[in-house]
Design a protein around this motif. Structure first.
Motif, PDB file in Angstrom:
ATOM      1  N   ASP B 451      24.046  -2.743   8.563  1.00 20.90           N
ATOM      2  CA  ASP B 451      24.057  -2.944   7.116  1.00 20.90           C
ATOM      3  C   ASP B 451      24.192  -1.595   6.421  1.00 20.90           C
ATOM      4  OD1 ASP B 451      23.841  -4.008   4.655  1.00 20.90           O
ATOM      5  OD2 ASP B 451      21.649  -4.130   4.687  1.00 20.90           O
ATOM      6  N   LEU B 452      25.227  -1.469   5.601  1.00 23.46           N
ATOM      7  CA  LEU B 452      25.444  -0.202   4.910  1.00 23.46           C
ATOM      8  C   LEU B 452      24.527  -0.064   3.707  1.00 23.46           C
ATOM      9  CD1 LEU B 452      29.339  -0.205   4.844  1.00 23.46           C
ATOM     10  CD2 LEU B 452      27.876   1.126   6.331  1.00 23.46           C
ATOM     11  N   GLY B 453      23.994  -1.195   3.261  1.00 19.91           N
ATOM     12  CA  GLY B 453      23.169  -1.152   2.068  1.00 19.91           C
ATOM     13  C   GLY B 453      23.988  -1.447   0.822  1.00 19.91           C
ATOM     14  N   PHE B 454      25.306  -1.498   0.981  1.00 19.43           N
ATOM     15  CA  PHE B 454      26.138  -1.907  -0.147  1.00 19.43           C
ATOM     16  C   PHE B 454      27.363  -2.626   0.416  1.00 19.43           C
ATOM     17  CE2 PHE B 454      29.945   0.833  -0.286  1.00 19.43           C
ATOM     18  CZ  PHE B 454      29.644   1.729   0.725  1.00 19.43           C
ATOM     19  N   ASP B 519      26.442   9.509 -12.115  1.00 17.21           N
ATOM     20  CA  ASP B 519      26.331   8.945 -13.458  1.00 17.21           C
ATOM     21  C   ASP B 519      27.079   7.629 -13.464  1.00 17.21           C
ATOM     22  OD1 ASP B 519      25.146  11.334 -13.906  1.00 17.21           O
ATOM     23  OD2 ASP B 519      26.895  12.244 -14.887  1.00 17.21           O
ATOM     24  N   VAL B 520      26.386   6.566 -13.903  1.00 14.83           N
ATOM     25  CA  VAL B 520      26.937   5.220 -13.759  1.00 14.83           C
ATOM     26  C   VAL B 520      26.968   4.503 -15.092  1.00 14.83           C
ATOM     27  CG1 VAL B 520      26.118   5.062 -11.397  1.00 14.83           C
ATOM     28  CG2 VAL B 520      24.679   4.219 -13.247  1.00 14.83           C
ATOM     29  N   ASP B 521      27.488   3.299 -15.072  1.00 15.65           N
ATOM     30  CA  ASP B 521      27.456   2.435 -16.245  1.00 15.65           C
ATOM     31  C   ASP B 521      26.708   1.167 -15.822  1.00 15.65           C
ATOM     32  OD1 ASP B 521      29.336   2.664 -18.959  1.00 15.65           O
ATOM     33  OD2 ASP B 521      28.549   0.651 -18.533  1.00 15.65           O
ATOM     34  N   PHE B 522      26.516   0.241 -16.751  1.00 15.79           N
ATOM     35  CA  PHE B 522      25.886  -1.024 -16.374  1.00 15.79           C
ATOM     36  C   PHE B 522      26.697  -1.680 -15.264  1.00 15.79           C
ATOM     37  CE2 PHE B 522      24.795  -0.453 -20.909  1.00 15.79           C
ATOM     38  CZ  PHE B 522      23.421  -0.326 -20.749  1.00 15.79           C
ATOM     39  N   ASP B 523      26.013  -2.541 -14.520  1.00 15.88           N
ATOM     40  CA  ASP B 523      26.661  -3.340 -13.468  1.00 15.88           C
ATOM     41  C   ASP B 523      27.107  -2.526 -12.251  1.00 15.88           C
ATOM     42  OD1 ASP B 523      26.267  -5.636 -14.807  1.00 15.88           O
ATOM     43  OD2 ASP B 523      28.317  -5.816 -15.593  1.00 15.88           O
ATOM     44  N   TYR B 524      26.714  -1.227 -12.194  1.00 12.68           N
ATOM     45  CA  TYR B 524      27.108  -0.423 -11.030  1.00 12.68           C
ATOM     46  C   TYR B 524      26.513  -1.000  -9.752  1.00 12.68           C
ATOM     47  CZ  TYR B 524      27.371   3.654  -7.921  1.00 12.68           C
ATOM     48  OH  TYR B 524      27.606   4.487  -6.871  1.00 12.68           O
ATOM     49  N   PHE B 525      25.198  -1.218  -9.761  1.00 14.88           N
ATOM     50  CA  PHE B 525      24.516  -1.720  -8.552  1.00 14.88           C
ATOM     51  C   PHE B 525      24.945  -3.138  -8.230  1.00 14.88           C
ATOM     52  CE2 PHE B 525      21.709   1.410 -10.595  1.00 14.88           C
ATOM     53  CZ  PHE B 525      21.698   2.362  -9.580  1.00 14.88           C
ATOM     54  N   GLU B 526      25.212  -3.931  -9.280  1.00 15.21           N
ATOM     55  CA  GLU B 526      25.634  -5.310  -9.059  1.00 15.21           C
ATOM     56  C   GLU B 526      27.017  -5.340  -8.417  1.00 15.21           C
ATOM     57  OE1 GLU B 526      24.267  -4.096 -11.684  1.00 15.21           O
ATOM     58  OE2 GLU B 526      22.672  -5.392 -12.451  1.00 15.21           O
ATOM     59  N   LYS B 531      20.814  -3.193  -3.073  1.00 12.88           N
ATOM     60  CA  LYS B 531      19.567  -3.970  -3.212  1.00 12.88           C
ATOM     61  C   LYS B 531      18.472  -3.157  -3.899  1.00 12.88           C
ATOM     62  CE  LYS B 531      20.977  -6.446   0.804  1.00 12.88           C
ATOM     63  NZ  LYS B 531      22.063  -5.478   1.123  1.00 12.88           N
ATOM     64  N   LEU B 532      17.740  -3.853  -4.739  1.00 15.54           N
ATOM     65  CA  LEU B 532      16.643  -3.242  -5.481  1.00 15.54           C
ATOM     66  C   LEU B 532      15.371  -3.330  -4.648  1.00 15.54           C
ATOM     67  CD1 LEU B 532      15.847  -2.150  -8.344  1.00 15.54           C
ATOM     68  CD2 LEU B 532      15.115  -4.487  -8.847  1.00 15.54           C
ATOM     69  N   LYS B 533      14.587  -2.244  -4.663  1.00 19.29           N
ATOM     70  CA  LYS B 533      13.340  -2.288  -3.910  1.00 19.29           C
ATOM     71  C   LYS B 533      12.181  -2.635  -4.837  1.00 19.29           C
ATOM     72  CE  LYS B 533      10.564   0.262  -0.627  1.00 19.29           C
ATOM     73  NZ  LYS B 533       9.935   1.571  -0.529  1.00 19.29           N
ATOM     74  N   GLU B 534      12.106  -1.940  -5.939  1.00 18.47           N
ATOM     75  CA  GLU B 534      11.079  -2.297  -6.927  1.00 18.47           C
ATOM     76  C   GLU B 534      11.575  -1.913  -8.313  1.00 18.47           C
ATOM     77  OE1 GLU B 534       7.513   0.176  -6.668  1.00 18.47           O
ATOM     78  OE2 GLU B 534       8.470   1.276  -5.032  1.00 18.47           O
ATOM     79  N   GLY B 535      10.898  -2.445  -9.342  1.00 21.12           N
ATOM     80  CA  GLY B 535      11.304  -2.175 -10.714  1.00 21.12           C
ATOM     81  C   GLY B 535      12.501  -3.025 -11.088  1.00 21.12           C
ATOM     82  N   ARG B 536      13.407  -2.456 -11.905  1.00 22.09           N
ATOM     83  CA  ARG B 536      14.585  -3.216 -12.323  1.00 22.09           C
ATOM     84  C   ARG B 536      15.807  -2.305 -12.343  1.00 22.09           C
ATOM     85  NH1 ARG B 536      16.061  -1.713 -17.341  1.00 22.09           N
ATOM     86  NH2 ARG B 536      14.545  -0.541 -18.554  1.00 22.09           N
ATOM     87  N   LEU B 537      16.969  -2.908 -12.509  1.00 17.56           N
ATOM     88  CA  LEU B 537      18.209  -2.136 -12.608  1.00 17.56           C
ATOM     89  C   LEU B 537      18.555  -1.932 -14.078  1.00 17.56           C
ATOM     90  CD1 LEU B 537      20.205  -4.000  -9.844  1.00 17.56           C
ATOM     91  CD2 LEU B 537      19.076  -1.791  -9.651  1.00 17.56           C
TER      92      LEU B 537
END
Lengths: 227, 789
Positions: B451-454, B519-526, B531-537
């Protein structure tokens, strides 16, 4: 021609000497036809090998045409092969990959005889042995007797002064053997070629004019025959 | 006599055609491998060698305490030239890094690499436009040349070399320029380009803190480089202190310069990695090894034939042949086989070359006079004839007539040890390659499965030149993009996974450290399915997200040792960022480097330009979505113009694995080759041994031995050889593969299976090969073998 003085040959194994030849002293003159006889393991072949310089005696003196063989260098010995000695073997030992003509040509190549003369000599020998039609065949296409004829032709073509033959008829049927022995006798008488053969057969020995009998490495008898 | 010998040789080779074929074929295969390696080595080591001043050209590099670089300040070139008479000339070059669009009517060209060079550098580096190098007039003029291929794209019908007018950027941009002509892009040079722009002088108003250029110098022949290096370092330090760069004296003392010869640049640049050099060395060793193994085989096989030739040797000696005549004869025979093998090897190499070129991304050709083959091949032919031939020739010609003419003859046992040793050597090498292949395979399998994680699949990366650092500017673009059916999400960032991230200094938990930033914009992680570990994106609903929110990865948490990271502060670029989420580590850099501590922010004044657009598209609608994007691109992203260029992210990321895949191919070929050649050797050797033991086998059979017992008897010695070979190569393979695995940050545990498998494979192959030979002996009638006694 050949002088042997006190030739000895032995193998030392763990300090024990096992003798093959002991105190062999004899001389062979030009034009003789000598048969070496004796039981198996008596040392006949070893003696022939020493005479043919294929093996060295452990001890003793050997003069070939007045020269000391034991002191000779490899090159000088090879010169003797080229010019004076012809070998004939029981198993013929023709080179399987060469045709009859090529087998006969081989010694002439080493003697550096020019091409034209080579051709005429080969033609000559083939003619004499009635083998012209077979010159392009390979050894395995010939009968044993024919192969031995090629073997002798090969020995002769270099015009040697002596032929050393190790049981030349050992592998042949009697009719073919007689043919070969007649040929030897003719060569000896007409061309004065010295012939030295090792043989088991009393009958073959009679073709020559001298018989050396060896037993346990020692010459037991040396008699002349009137062939 | 030569003719006769030749005839005998041919007849002999024909008579033993199986062995001859094995002999020649094995050697040809190895030789073709060697030819390829040699061509590759010649190619790789001769970059820029056409330059007439090849030996006198150096690139000036700077050594900082942490790293080395070729980027220096422009004024330094002038300073070097002025201060040191041994420097013939000094010039500046700079590689354009961004994409440029050039247009001529409907023909569009995208250039990635426009090389800027001043006139001096162009002269030093032998940059010669078609029609000759012209000195640009005055300070402003730039003479721009496009590579022949690029020119062809823009002006397909152009025959002359006259200057042409072109447009830059979108067709409505109104920017035009002149292309002065075309130039050959020499791929066999360290300086490749889509085009060159030549100026009279570059970086005229630059300071010593603007390290944008690379300086190349041409020194006079016989210059003492070490000496000059020291003098240049002193000069650089002095200039730094004089300049306004604001460096303290102790800082300056830690900086030095070095001169890197042009010949080093391609394979082992001092500022860079020497992996290509190591690969080349490894390849060369491999090539030599394979050739040596094949030559050994040749030797073994030739000696195995000895018994058959013994009579010929004896007879010829008795007929008056000198030993050297026989030696020559055998050498000529072996030469003929080697010659045939060479011809065959050339044909084989030619057949394999397209694949080879593909694998190594080279353009090698056998029929190219510059590759050096015309003198290397005859030399190699001579050398292998000697290596492979001298030993058999000596052995064969050394036979004693009295011995060989007696009739029953077998070669002496003295060479047994040597030949067993050679066999052990061959198998050891083969075993090392087999183990290596298995382990490389496992690691590659792990890399593709792990698993690459992305998720890079179905992510399209769009090349774009407009800057979207402010999320408000990207919002309309995103809206328009998302209207196209099939597109699930869209984002923009400074860097894409698989590329290199930026590094900045951040402080958290009282620790100051350099970490990666994106430096990213919204929806980068999506979009990348990280995957999120804790908190929010990041989310539109939180106003602060575009001001001072940050997401960090697990490695960053570990680096700063933060407990309960959510809500804590991380400071960088004069902003106190609030950590809103922690994501799971994902492998942006492949498997070789460990995942770096990374911070993701939307607002970052110290960062880079957000230009890399990434879209997640449904697989089933991919084609239409791309077509729609292409047709609507000029309305979606007005600033970028009408040219829609994209790449699939998984392909980009896949490039990180290219090197490993190369290695895998090499090992696959090497393992197959060495095994093949070793088995050939074994085959012949087994044949030879079995023939030599015919009498023994016959006697044993008469005494009542069963077939199985005889097979076992013949196999035992070979079995021992293979086991010894395995024992020797295991530790060797273990060390080598361990070293290789250690180049990966994420790797498999050293497996045991490959070692067991290599033993199993080699033993099985040996038993099969030997048994095929032994079968004949077992089946034969004892009477035949004993007849001549």
């Amino acid at each position: 021609m050949i002088e042997l003085k006190n030739i000895e040959k032995y193998y030392a194994n763990k300090g024990v000497k096992s003798y093959i030849l002991r105190h062999v002293t004899t001389s062979i003159k030009q034009g003789e036809f000598v048969s070496i006889m004796g039981p198996s393991g008596a040392g006949k072949s070893t003696l022939l090998n020493i005479l043919g310089m294929l093996e060295e005696p452990t001890y003793g003196e050997y003069h070939f045409m007045g020269e000391d063989v034991t002191a000779m260098k490899e090159r000088q010995r090879i010169e003797l092969y080229r010019n004076h000695i012809g070998f004939v073997f029981q198993a013929y030992h023709l080179i399987d990959e060469m045709t009859v003509a090529e087998n006969i040509e081989a010694p002439l190549l080493y003697k550096k005889i020019p091409g034209a003369e080579r051709k005429s000599r080969i033609a000559d020998v083939l003619d004499r042995f009635n083998m012209v039609a077979k010159k392009d065949l390979f050894p395995n296409q010939l009968s044993g007797g024919q192969q031995q004829l090629v073997g002798i032709a090969r020995a002769l073509v270099a015009q040697p002064s002596i032929i050393l033959a190790d049981e030349p008829t050992g592998n042949l049927q009697s009719a073919q053997a007689e043919q070969i022995m007649d040929l030897f006798k003719k060569l000896n008488q007409e061309e004065n070629i010295t012939i030295l053969q090792v043989t088991h057969s009393e009958k073959n020995a009679q073709y020559g004019n001298r018989i050396l009998t060896i037993e346990d490495g020692v010459i037991k008898e040396d008699v002349s025959v009137n062939g | 006599m030569f003719k006769l010998n030749l005839k005998i040789a041919l007849r002999n080779l024909w008579k033993n055609r199986t062995i001859t074929a094995i002999n020649v074929g094995g050697l040809a295969v190895a030789l073709s491998a060697f030819i390829l390696v040699m061509m590759y080595a010649t190619y790789e080591t001769s970059f820029d060698k056409e330059n007439p001043n090849y030996d006198n050209i150096y690139v000036v590099g700077i050594t900082y305490p942490e790293f080395k670089t070729y980027y220096t300040a422009a004024p330094f070139a002038k300073a070097i030239k002025q201060n040191f008479p041994e420097v013939e000339s000094a010039g500046l070059v700079k590689e354009g890094s961004f994409e440029l669009t050039i247009k001529n009517g409907k023909n569009t060209l995208f250039t990635n690499k426009i090389l800027a060079a001043d006139y001096n550098a162009a002269k030093i580096l032998n940059i010669n436009p078609n029609g000759g190098l012209i000195k640009p007039a005055g300070d402003v003029e730039r003479l721009t040349y496009l590579s022949n291929e690029s020119m062809k794209t823009l002006f397909p019908n152009k025959k002359d070399n006259k200057p042409e007018m072109v447009g830059f950027g979108a067709s409505n941009s109104g920017i035009t320029g002149i292309i002065a002509g075309s130039i050959k892009n020499n791929l066999h040079s360290n300086f490749t380009f889509d085009g060159v722009s030549i100026a009279n002088e570059l970086g005229k108003n630059d300071n010593y803190d603007m390290n944008d250029y690379t300086i190349c110098v041409q020194v006079k022949p016989e210059t003492q480089v070490v000496n000059l290096e020291q003098k240049i370092t002193n000069l650089y330090q002095a200039e730094l202190l004089k300049s306004k760069a604001g460096k303290r004296i102790d800082e300056v003392k830690g900086i030095s310069t070095f001169l890197d010869p042009l010949s080093n640049l391609h394979l082992k640049p001092k500022a860079g990695n020497d992996a290509p050099y190591k690969t080349l060395i490894a390849l060369s060793v491999l090539g030599v090894l394979i050739l040596v193994i094949a030559s050994i085989n040749f030797t073994n096989l030739s000696i195995a034939q000895a018994t058959k030739r013994a009579k010929e040797v004896g007879v010829k000696k008795v007929l008056g042949a000198y030993r050297f005549q026989l030696t020559t004869q055998f050498l000529v025979e072996i030469f003929m086989q080697c010659f045939a093998a060479t011809i065959l090897a050339l044909i084989l190499a030619e057949l394999v070359l397209p694949n080879f070129n593909n694998l190594f991304q080279t353009h090698l050709s056998i029929w190219h006079i510059n590759n050096g083959l015309y003198w290397q091949l005859p030399l190699i032919l001579g050398v292998i004839t000697l290596i492979a031939g001298i030993y058999p020739a000596m052995i064969l010609s050394g036979f004693k007539p009295a011995v060989v003419l007696k009739g029953n003859f077998s070669t002496s046992k003295q060479s047994y040890w040597l030949r067993n040793g050679l066999l052990v050597f061959q198998f050891s090498v083969a075993v090392v390659f087999i183990i290596g292949l298995f382990i490389i395979n496992s690691q590659l399998k792990y890399m593709s499965k792990e698993d690459l994680g992305f998720t890079a699949n179905q992510v399209v990366y769009i090349k774009n030149i407009s800057i979207f650092n402010d999320p408000i500017k990207f919002e309309p673009v995103r809206e328009k993009i998302l209207k196209i059916p099939g597109i699930k999400s869209a984002t923009v960032a400074t860097f894409i996974p698989g590329g290199i991230n930026g590094i900045n200094n951040y402080t958290a938990n009282g620790i100051k450290a350099n970490i990666d930033f994106v430096d990213v914009d919204f929806d980068y992680f999506e979009t990348l399915e990280i995957k999120l570990k804790e908190g929010r994106l990041f989310s539109n609903e939180f106003k602060t997200d575009t001001i001072n929110s940050a997401v960090i990865n697990e490695s960053a948490v570990a680096k700063y040792g933060i407990k309960n990271p959510i809500g804590q502060t991380i400071r960088g670029c004069n902003i106190d960022y609030k950590i809103i989420g922690v994501i799971k580590d994902f492998k942006t850099q492949g498997f070789e480097t460990a995942i770096q501590p990374t911070i993701y922010t939307i607002k970052d004044p110290c960062g880079g330009y957000k230009t890399q657009i990434m879209l997640k598209i449904e697989e089933s609608k991919m084609t239409e979505a791309l077509a729609n994007l292409k047709s609507q691109w000029s309305t979606i992203n007005k600033l970028d113009g009408e040219d829609f260029r994209y790449q699939f992210l998984d392909e980009l990321y896949g490039k990180l694995f290219k090197k490993q895949e190369q290695l895998q191919s090499i090992f696959f070929a090497a393992a197959i080759l060495t095994i093949f050649i070793a088995i050939l050797g074994l085959f012949a050797f087994a044949k030879y041994i079995t023939n030599g033991r015919m009498k023994e086998i016959a006697v044993r059979k008469i005494l009542g031995a069963s077939d199985i017992q005889i097979l076992k008897l013949l196999n035992t010695s070979f079995f021992a050889i293979v086991v010894i070979a395995n024992l020797i190569s295991w530790p060797l393979a273990y060390i080598l593969t361990k070293k290789w695995l250690e180049t990966f940050a994420y790797r498999i545990e050293m497996p045991i299976l490959p070692f067991a498998l290599s033993a199993l494979i080699t033993i099985c192959l040996t038993v099969i090969t030997v048994s095929i030979q032994a079968q004949k002996a077992v089946k034969s009638n004892p009477v035949d073998a004993l007849k001549y006694e």
